[in-house]
Write a protein that holds these residues in place. Sequence first.
Motif, PDB file in Angstrom:
ATOM      1  N   THR A   9      -8.861   9.290   0.223  1.00  0.00           N
ATOM      2  CA  THR A   9      -8.199   9.340  -1.338  1.00  0.00           C
ATOM      3  C   THR A   9      -8.869   9.865  -2.386  1.00  0.00           C
ATOM      4  O   THR A   9     -10.090  10.180  -2.319  1.00  0.00           O
TER       5      THR A   9
ATOM      6  N   HIS B 233      -5.676  -1.518  -4.976  1.00  0.00           N
ATOM      7  CA  HIS B 233      -4.391  -1.834  -4.582  1.00  0.00           C
ATOM      8  C   HIS B 233      -3.925  -1.325  -3.312  1.00  0.00           C
ATOM      9  O   HIS B 233      -2.717  -1.288  -2.815  1.00  0.00           O
ATOM     10  N   ARG B 234      -4.677  -0.678  -2.482  1.00  0.00           N
ATOM     11  CA  ARG B 234      -4.432   0.226  -1.407  1.00  0.00           C
ATOM     12  C   ARG B 234      -3.612   1.241  -1.542  1.00  0.00           C
ATOM     13  O   ARG B 234      -2.881   1.588  -0.550  1.00  0.00           O
TER      14      ARG B 234
ATOM     15  N   SER C 156       0.660  -1.239   0.046  1.00  0.00           N
ATOM     16  CA  SER C 156      -0.079  -0.110   0.062  1.00  0.00           C
ATOM     17  C   SER C 156       1.088   1.346   0.161  1.00  0.00           C
ATOM     18  O   SER C 156       2.108   1.116   0.160  1.00  0.00           O
TER      19      SER C 156
ATOM     20  N   ASP D  54      -1.235   6.823   8.791  1.00  0.00           N
ATOM     21  CA  ASP D  54      -2.595   5.831   9.007  1.00  0.00           C
ATOM     22  C   ASP D  54      -3.860   6.870   9.395  1.00  0.00           C
ATOM     23  O   ASP D  54      -4.863   6.399   9.229  1.00  0.00           O
TER      24      ASP D  54
ATOM     25  N   ARG E 112      -3.417   5.131  -1.872  1.00  0.00           N
ATOM     26  CA  ARG E 112      -4.153   6.296  -1.795  1.00  0.00           C
ATOM     27  C   ARG E 112      -3.332   7.579  -2.609  1.00  0.00           C
ATOM     28  O   ARG E 112      -2.119   7.622  -2.677  1.00  0.00           O
TER      29      ARG E 112
ATOM     30  N   SER F  11      -6.208   6.995   6.476  1.00  0.00           N
ATOM     31  CA  SER F  11      -6.232   5.809   5.729  1.00  0.00           C
ATOM     32  C   SER F  11      -7.511   5.630   4.926  1.00  0.00           C
ATOM     33  O   SER F  11      -7.513   4.729   4.098  1.00  0.00           O
TER      34      SER F  11
END
Length: 255
Positions: free
Chosen positions: A242, A181-182, A139, A236, A184, A239
């Motif tokens: 995005t 794909h995680r 990520s 995080d 951001r 998280s």
Amino acid sequence: MTPLPTSPSFRLEGRRALVTGASSGIGLGCAVALAEAGAEVVLAARRIERLDDAVAALRARGCRAEALRLDVAEVEASADAVAGRGPFDILVNSAGLGRHGPAVDTKPEDFDAVAAINLRGAYFLTQAVARGLIAAKRSGSLINVTSQMGHVGGIDRAVYCATKHAVEGFTKAMAIEWGPHRIRVNTVAPTFIRTPLTEATFAGPERRRWIEEKIKLPRVGEVSDVMGAVLYLASDAASMVTGTSLLVDGGWTAG
């Protein structure tokens, strides 16, 4: 006892970051913020001597940092550098160029020079870092420094506004594409920030008065204002953030 939620961490230990435009101003500030939060930071820019000085100062504070001479306008060389040193968990695209003047006087060579760094360079460097993360199944947080001028217009800034609006656009598209794909992808959009490069702007009484009238808070922007925003997006704590723009504009675009 009522169970309490856990506050997210702003710490970045175990992560590697690439910051462009890191020899001065906003880019240097962002590199410092990430390094002090525990990231291993590669400071990239064209002026290697200034990078070496910044790296030495960061290491003296106990931070992990290294210098990389990089011109984002050289797309293939930049991609090779990322492939050779990556993957990077964090990218801060802070390299930028402005050649301001009336739109009726814009020369093709000036348009091309600004677009080569602000748009083309930023696009393909973001792509290169994302490719490394996807290949490594990791990520990441990719941050493009745009401007409030990526949301509004400005006198004598047609080319600059065009490039920054475009970066806001590709940031949203990449965020949608790479979300699975995680990875951001966001922007930080500052107002006029006091740096060595903006000294001339703030030195003009009429221009400074115009800036201070447009900013709703009773002061101009400082590099530290952008540092906090970038640290948030890299961590995080953001998280679930995005495809958006974090405006650090003192209320400029609210009016």
